[in-house]
Each structure stands twice: as structure tokens, then as C-alpha cells.
Design an enzyme around this catalytic site. Structure first.
Site, short mmCIF file in Angstrom:
data_model
loop_
_atom_site.label_atom_id
_atom_site.label_comp_id
_atom_site.label_asym_id
_atom_site.label_seq_id
_atom_site.Cartn_x
_atom_site.Cartn_y
_atom_site.Cartn_z
N GLY A 1 9.43 84.49 42.13
CA GLY A 1 8.36 83.72 41.49
C GLY A 1 8.89 82.53 40.72
N GLU B 1 14.98 58.44 59.86
CA GLU B 1 16.00 58.06 60.86
C GLU B 1 15.73 58.70 62.22
OE1 GLU B 1 17.55 55.73 59.87
OE2 GLU B 1 18.55 55.97 57.94
#
Length: 384
Positions: free
Chosen positions: A343, A366
Site C-alpha cells: 500500500g 524515440e
């Protein structure tokens, strides 16, 4: 976690030590706060230039470090480990320098490269457009002949450092509209050129300190000396630059993944459940082992491609492989790092949630990873 590296010279080892020191003292401590506020660390690029790290692969004659790409990429990795916006910024700047360094005339190099590699100027690479991302040959930004040079009209999209760069390496169509790859040319355009502007920066899920914006060209007048390389032959320049740029993104991905692994390892030794550190449980330990293995394999792949480049041998296929594997690894490793934190990993109290958000863009820039698979498959077909 210290990564064992094989370096060829004491100078290269000193460069890596300098980079690590810079990352630990000046880069990493700022990353979380500046990303939260979307602050662009322009001063850090000036620092990189002052220490010689901004022009490592370029000739000493023009102020560069004249280092092998194998060394330069490890510097990029270390910077990305500290702050992806800085590592990727160095990669993009190096990409913007490449056409001038590789295809510019001696007069152009002497006039521009020293400021480009010193940190005095920061560059951007203008290839993508809203309708021609992966299909770069479909670009429509046009540079028309006029007396004494060219007049440019059009718009570029998704430009890293857009609106903040000091110059733009521009690819525009000089041939007929249907000339395809044969009618594209490369230009060097200072950012203060009249008619050049930038759109509002994009609101992104990660890398908020790295500005991404459209760049607009409205009746921009360029002299004939702005042309880099031969007219109508710029598409080959763009592809050659992208092969090298993909290695830069691969190095960034490895650096980001390494940062996520380092954080997960440290947390797995501190967090205790059922009376033991969670890293002692097989479920967590095996996950960490897979993360480390994938990172090591990705690193060796980009270094292997870099050695081919340094030897003057073809490396396009290997660059696509390195970019594909390293960025997919970064996405997997950062996701697993969040899982190790449980968590807490989903909160902004720890850096792994930021790493996970940042990793996603590396699978896109890219050339998307789908395009990398296309590049690799075409190489394989030709070889067969």
C-alpha cells in the site's frame, strides 16, 4: 546499490565517479520536490556542461569529451538513476547535437558545436508531428526556397524541451509534398528566430520536470547556412540520429529500473511481517531476483550495441532490441517495486509510484516499442 562495470580507461572510471557524486549530491535530492512542482532543472544542464558531461561523445576539437558511446551511455544511466528528467534531457540534447556533429560543415561545427556541448545552449529535436509520429516520413512542416535561404511553416509535436530549448534541430520538407523520404532536410534553428514559438506544455502523468510542448513555425526565415547536410537527404540523418537516441533511452530505462530495484531492496530489508523481513520470504525474494536479472540483461544489451557503434559497425537492430527490452523491463520492474512496497508504494511518500509513472513514457519515445519490433523484424527479414 553499486553496479560493477567494465571500463576501458582510468578517465572513464573518473567520469563515472564524477557522475555518481553529482547524482548523489545535486541531482537525486531535488528530484521528488521539483517533479511535484513541475520545475525544469535548467541549471543542472549548465552544471553538466561545466563538468564536461554534456558533450561526451563529441570531438575534443569542439569542446567535447571524445568518449566512446559505451562510456557516455553509462553516464546517462547514472543520471537517470537519480532523476529521469535529467538523464533523458541529456539523451535528447545529445540527439539534437548529432546532425551538426556528424553532417555539419567544418564552418557550421566551429560556429555552433562549442556552445552546444559546453552547456551554454540546450537543444531539442524536432521530428514528430501530430499526424506523423511513428511515420516520420509523412511530416508536412515545409521549408520553401526563398532568396537567400528558406521560409518554414508548420508545427512539431511532443518536443522534449519545447519552449525551453536554445536551439531546435528541425526536419522539414523541402521536396514535393509526395516526395516521401527523399524530400526532407535538416536545419539548425536558434530559438530566438522570429516566427518560432511554442504551444502550452503538455500535462503529463510523469516526468513533469521535463517540458514537452509543440513547436510552431510561422513564416520562419532561415539563411542557406541553416541547412545541415545535403538538401532532401535529411531523413537519413534523422534515422541515424534515432539509432543512437534509442540507446540513450535504453540507458535511461536501465537507470530508472535500477533506482526502483534499489528502493525495493532497501524496503524489503526494513519492512517486517510475521517476525521476518519481507525480503526473506520467497515470494518477495524471487521477485527481486527477477528484477535484478532483467536489469542486468538490459544493461548488457545496450552496452553491446554501443560497442558495435564505437567499432563503426551496423547497430540499428541491436539499438532497437536494447530500447525494446530495457523499456519493457523498466515498466515491469517499477510495477513490481510498487508491489514490494504494498500500500505504501501507491502513495507519494515513497518514490516508486513516480518511477512507475515515469517508466511508461520510455515505451513510447524515440519510436514506440511496437515500432521497435517492426524495425527488428525487418532486419531479420533482410538477414534471412
Amino acid at each position: 546499490m553499486a553496479v560493477e562495470r567494465m571500463l576501458h580507461t582510468p578517465e572513464a572510471e573518473q567520469l563515472l565517479e564524477l557522475t555518481r557524486d553529482l547524482v548523489d549530491k545535486e541531482v537525486a535530492p531535488r528530484a521528488a520536490a521539483d517533479e511535484e512542482e513541475a520545475l525544469f532543472p535548467r541549471d543542472l544542464f549548465a552544471t553538466l556542461g561545466g563538468t564536461g558531461l554534456l558533450g561526451l561523445p563529441y570531438p575534443a576539437e569542439y569542446g567535447g569529451g571524445e568518449q566512446p558511446y559505451e562510456v557516455y551511455l553509462q553516464v546517462v544511466e547514472e543520471l537517470a538513476r537519480g532523476w529521469l528528467a535529467v538523464g533523458l534531457g541529456l539523451s535528447v540534447h545529445t540527439l539534437s547535437c548529432y546532425p551538426m556533429a556528424a553532417f555539419g560543415s567544418r564552418e557550421q561545427k566551429a560556429a555552433h558545436l562549442p556552445a552546444m556541448v559546453s552547456g551554454e545552449l540546450l537543444g531539442a529535436y524536432c521530428l514528430s508531428e501530430t499526424s506523423s509520429g511513428s511515420d516520420a516520413a509523412a511530416l508536412t512542416t515545409r521549408a520553401e526556397h526563398v532568396d537567400g535561404g528558406y521560409r518554414v511553416n508548420g508545427a512539431k509535436a511532443w518536443i522534449t524541451h519545447g519552449g525551453r530549448a536554445d536551439y531546435y534541430t528541425l526536419f522539414a520538407r523541402t521536396g514535393a509534398p509526395d516526395s516521401g523520404t527523399r524530400g526532407i532536410s535538416c536545419f539548425h534553428v536558434p530559438s530566438d528566430t522570429p516566427g518560432l514559438g511554442a504551444a502550452t506544455p503538455e500535462h503529463k502523468m510523469g516526468m513533469r520536470s521535463s517540458p514537452t510542448a509543440g513547436v510552431l513555425f510561422d513564416e520562419v526565415a532561415l539563411g542557406a547556412d541553416a541547412l545541415v547536410g545535403e538538401e532532401d537527404r535529411g531523413f537519413g540523418i534523422a534515422l541515424a540520429a534515432l539509432d543512437s537516441g534509442r540507446l540513450g533511452i535504453a540507458a535511461c530505462a536501465v537507470g530508472l529500473a535500477q533506482a526502483a530495484l534499489d528502493a525495493a531492496l532497501a524496503y524489503s530489508r526494513e519492512r517486517r511481517q510475521f517476525g521476518s523481513a519481507i525480503g526473506d520470504f520467497q515470494g518477495t525474494g524471487f521477485m527481486l531476483a527477477d528484477m535484478a536479472t532483467q536489469i542486468a540483461a538490459s544493461r548488457e544489451l545496450y552496452l553491446s550495441a554501443a560497442r558495435l557503434r564505437d567499432a563503426g559497425r551496423p547497430f540499428g537492430k541491436q539499438a532497437a532490441m536494447a530500447k525494446l527490452m530495457a523499456t519493457d523491463t523498466a515498466m515491469k520492474v517499477t510495477t513490481d517495486a510498487v508491489q514490494v512496497f504494498g500500500g505504501y508504494g501507491y502513495t507519494r511518500d515513497f518514490p516508486v509510484e513516480r518511477y512507475m509513472r515515469e517508466a511508461k513514457v520510455l515505451q513510447i519515445v524515440e519510436g514506440t516499442n511496437q515500432v521497435q519490433r517492426l524495425v527488428i523484424s525487418r532486419h531479420l527479414a533482410r538477414e534471412a
